[in-house]
Motif scaffolding. Structure first.
Motif, mmCIF file in Angstrom:
data_model
loop_
_atom_site.group_PDB
_atom_site.id
_atom_site.type_symbol
_atom_site.label_atom_id
_atom_site.label_comp_id
_atom_site.label_asym_id
_atom_site.label_seq_id
_atom_site.Cartn_x
_atom_site.Cartn_y
_atom_site.Cartn_z
ATOM 1 N N MET A 1 0.819 -1.214 0.000
ATOM 2 C CA MET A 1 0.000 0.000 0.000
ATOM 3 C C MET A 1 0.855 1.267 0.000
ATOM 4 N N VAL A 3 3.299 2.599 -1.696
ATOM 5 C CA VAL A 3 3.910 2.201 -2.960
ATOM 6 C C VAL A 3 4.666 3.357 -3.613
ATOM 7 N N VAL A 6 3.275 7.093 -5.136
ATOM 8 C CA VAL A 6 3.032 8.292 -4.336
ATOM 9 C C VAL A 6 4.130 8.536 -3.298
ATOM 10 N N TRP A 39 -2.317 -2.633 7.743
ATOM 11 C CA TRP A 39 -2.468 -1.174 7.728
ATOM 12 C C TRP A 39 -3.694 -0.741 8.533
ATOM 13 N N LYS A 43 -3.887 1.992 11.403
ATOM 14 C CA LYS A 43 -4.564 3.230 10.998
ATOM 15 C C LYS A 43 -5.339 3.854 12.161
ATOM 16 N N ASN A 52 -3.520 8.159 6.550
ATOM 17 C CA ASN A 52 -3.440 7.731 5.153
ATOM 18 C C ASN A 52 -2.032 7.240 4.892
ATOM 19 N N LEU A 53 -1.833 6.660 3.751
ATOM 20 C CA LEU A 53 -0.499 6.254 3.313
ATOM 21 C C LEU A 53 -0.126 7.063 2.089
ATOM 22 N N PRO A 54 1.026 7.633 2.036
ATOM 23 C CA PRO A 54 2.068 7.594 3.065
ATOM 24 C C PRO A 54 1.785 8.558 4.213
ATOM 25 N N GLN A 65 -0.811 13.097 3.758
ATOM 26 C CA GLN A 65 -0.888 13.803 2.470
ATOM 27 C C GLN A 65 0.535 14.001 1.917
ATOM 28 N N SER A 66 0.788 13.323 0.816
ATOM 29 C CA SER A 66 2.153 13.303 0.274
ATOM 30 C C SER A 66 2.706 14.713 0.032
ATOM 31 N N MET A 98 -0.519 16.547 -9.413
ATOM 32 C CA MET A 98 -1.487 15.702 -8.686
ATOM 33 C C MET A 98 -2.631 15.288 -9.620
#
Ligand SMILES: N[C@@H](CCC(=O)N[C@@H](CS)C(=O)NCC(=O)O)C(=O)O
Length: 212
Positions: A1, A3, A6, A39, A43, A52-54, A65-66, A98
């Motif tokens: 997840m 990955v 992102v 996860w 979480k 969230n991931l990451p 939020q990346s 994005m």
């Protein structure tokens, strides 16, 4: 997840800025259920506003939020643009990238078989817009590298893997990719065993879900 698609720009930015980090990777189960319990269990316990991931933990600070993570690291190293023009270019590209990413994610995870040809047909126009925006600048904001270059590197690299000829005739973008890969810290990272090139996407994706 968690990955590359992102998370990869975050890894690249951490490596470039010499930030030490420990990576926690969550993997989901195999088809058909793709069990996400490793996860999901974490979480709820993370006590984050929007888990969230990451996500990034830095001391007591937890950030999801990346792009918030990218900006957090970039601010510490003055990589958000300096002049107003550079800052505006960074803001535009952060958001345009994005949109580009989300379109590709939808293709890879949901509409691959029915939309792949149409996506490829539109690529020259989409990539052409990024090429025009870059122009003859060294980096996307101007002469100095900023965090959006790390995002664009990843997205363009994905597209080079997805449809190798898509970047063939776009010299300023291929020069950009080469310039980025030639950065000492990036070059060293790409040669190291920390570097994760594939899989690009999670197991349930139709493209980029395999370790190559
Ligand atoms: N806008 C978010 C998107 C994050 C996202 O979609 N994360 C995916 C993995 S790439 C996920 O599985 N999130 C876990 C969840 O939704 O619980 C970002 O940029 O960080």
């Amino acid at each position: 997840m968690f990955v590359p698609l992102v998370a990869q720009p975050i890894r690249l930015l951490m490596e470039y800025t010499g930030t030490s980090y420990e990576e926690k990777l969550y993997s989901c189960g195999e088809a058909p259920n793709y069990d996400k319990s490793t996860w999901i269990n974490d979480k709820a316990k993370l006590e984050m506003d929007f888990p969230n991931l990451p996500y990034l933990e830095d001391g007591d600070r937890k950030i999801s939020q990346s792009n918030a993570i990218m900006r957090y690291i970039a601010r510490k190293h003055n990589l958000c643009g300096e002049t107003e023009d550079e800052k505006v270019r960074v803001d535009i590209l952060e958001n345009q990238a994005m949109d580009f990413r989300n379109g590709f994610v939808i293709l890879c995870y949901m509409d691959y078989d029915s939309k792949k040809d149409a996506y490829i047909e539109k690529l020259p126009n989409v990539l052409g817009q990024f090429s025009k925006f870059l122009g003859n600048r060294k980096w996307f904001a101007g002469e100095k590298i900023t965090f959006v270059d790390f995002i664009m590197y990843e997205l363009l690299d994905q597209h080079r893997m997805f449809h190798p000829s898509s970047l063939n005739n776009i010299k300023n973008l291929t020069d950009f990719l080469e310039r980025f890969e030639a950065l000492d810290k990036i070059k060293a990272y790409m040669k190291s065993d920390r570097f994760i090139k594939t899989p690009v996407n999670n197991k349930m994706a139709k493209w980029g879900n395999k370790k190559e």
